[in-house]
Write a protein that holds these residues in place. Sequence first.
Motif, PDB file in Angstrom:
ATOM      1  N   ARG A 169       0.970  21.872  -8.837  1.00  0.00           N
ATOM      2  CA  ARG A 169       2.070  20.902  -8.684  1.00  0.00           C
ATOM      3  C   ARG A 169       2.979  20.959  -9.909  1.00  0.00           C
ATOM      4  O   ARG A 169       2.500  21.040 -11.039  1.00  0.00           O
ATOM      5  CB  ARG A 169       1.501  19.497  -8.520  1.00  0.00           C
ATOM      6  CG  ARG A 169       2.563  18.445  -8.284  1.00  0.00           C
ATOM      7  CD  ARG A 169       2.001  17.150  -7.764  1.00  0.00           C
ATOM      8  NE  ARG A 169       1.367  17.274  -6.464  1.00  0.00           N
ATOM      9  CZ  ARG A 169       2.000  17.361  -5.298  1.00  0.00           C
ATOM     10  NH1 ARG A 169       3.303  17.378  -5.271  1.00  0.00           N
ATOM     11  NH2 ARG A 169       1.334  17.448  -4.175  1.00  0.00           N
TER      12      ARG A 169
ATOM     13  N   ASN B 281       6.626  19.269 -11.808  1.00  0.00           N
ATOM     14  CA  ASN B 281       7.419  18.052 -11.920  1.00  0.00           C
ATOM     15  C   ASN B 281       8.807  18.229 -11.310  1.00  0.00           C
ATOM     16  O   ASN B 281       9.403  19.300 -11.396  1.00  0.00           O
ATOM     17  CB  ASN B 281       7.564  17.636 -13.384  1.00  0.00           C
ATOM     18  CG  ASN B 281       6.250  17.179 -13.964  1.00  0.00           C
ATOM     19  OD1 ASN B 281       5.526  16.407 -13.347  1.00  0.00           O
ATOM     20  ND2 ASN B 281       5.915  17.676 -15.144  1.00  0.00           N
TER      21      ASN B 281
ATOM     22  N   LYS C 191       5.002  22.272 -15.340  1.00  0.00           N
ATOM     23  CA  LYS C 191       3.764  22.076 -14.588  1.00  0.00           C
ATOM     24  C   LYS C 191       3.202  20.685 -14.847  1.00  0.00           C
ATOM     25  O   LYS C 191       3.111  20.234 -15.989  1.00  0.00           O
ATOM     26  CB  LYS C 191       2.732  23.144 -14.954  1.00  0.00           C
ATOM     27  CG  LYS C 191       1.521  23.082 -14.041  1.00  0.00           C
ATOM     28  CD  LYS C 191       0.672  24.302 -14.121  1.00  0.00           C
ATOM     29  CE  LYS C 191      -0.479  24.141 -13.139  1.00  0.00           C
ATOM     30  NZ  LYS C 191      -1.435  25.222 -13.247  1.00  0.00           N
ATOM     31  N   TRP C 192       2.802  20.036 -13.778  1.00  0.00           N
ATOM     32  CA  TRP C 192       2.275  18.666 -13.805  1.00  0.00           C
ATOM     33  C   TRP C 192       1.025  18.597 -14.679  1.00  0.00           C
ATOM     34  O   TRP C 192       0.082  19.342 -14.468  1.00  0.00           O
ATOM     35  CB  TRP C 192       1.957  18.254 -12.382  1.00  0.00           C
ATOM     36  CG  TRP C 192       1.474  16.855 -12.242  1.00  0.00           C
ATOM     37  CD1 TRP C 192       0.181  16.441 -12.264  1.00  0.00           C
ATOM     38  CD2 TRP C 192       2.261  15.697 -12.050  1.00  0.00           C
ATOM     39  NE1 TRP C 192       0.115  15.088 -12.100  1.00  0.00           N
ATOM     40  CE2 TRP C 192       1.386  14.602 -11.965  1.00  0.00           C
ATOM     41  CE3 TRP C 192       3.620  15.465 -11.953  1.00  0.00           C
ATOM     42  CZ2 TRP C 192       1.837  13.304 -11.777  1.00  0.00           C
ATOM     43  CZ3 TRP C 192       4.061  14.176 -11.767  1.00  0.00           C
ATOM     44  CH2 TRP C 192       3.172  13.122 -11.679  1.00  0.00           C
ATOM     45  N   GLY C 193       1.021  17.720 -15.681  1.00  0.00           N
ATOM     46  CA  GLY C 193      -0.152  17.461 -16.501  1.00  0.00           C
ATOM     47  C   GLY C 193      -0.552  18.585 -17.426  1.00  0.00           C
ATOM     48  O   GLY C 193      -1.708  18.665 -17.837  1.00  0.00           O
TER      49      GLY C 193
END
Length: 90
Positions: free
Chosen positions: A68, A70, A76-78
């Motif tokens: 996933r 943003n 990249k998410w996280g």
Amino acid sequence: MKNEYYDSSRPLARLEKGDKAIIRFTPFPFAKEKDKQKYKDIPMGRYEAICIEPLVLECEEYPVLGGRFNYWRGDKWGCSEGIYADEVGR
């Protein structure tokens, strides 16, 4: 791909399922240790990816880069490493 104006602050906004994308990886010296270990075997560069659903990409060459992303900036998410995605041609 959606027929909208490209906005660099939302680089994945036009992607639809099945569209091609690019994931760029640049190791950051200030990344968290867990992320440094997770991505240590990936060389800096650009990798092809496919959109499998909105804001989710799949990378065949290095599957760990997929996941996933943003909505704003396409990072990249996280993740604290330099992993950014964009549509092909940008």
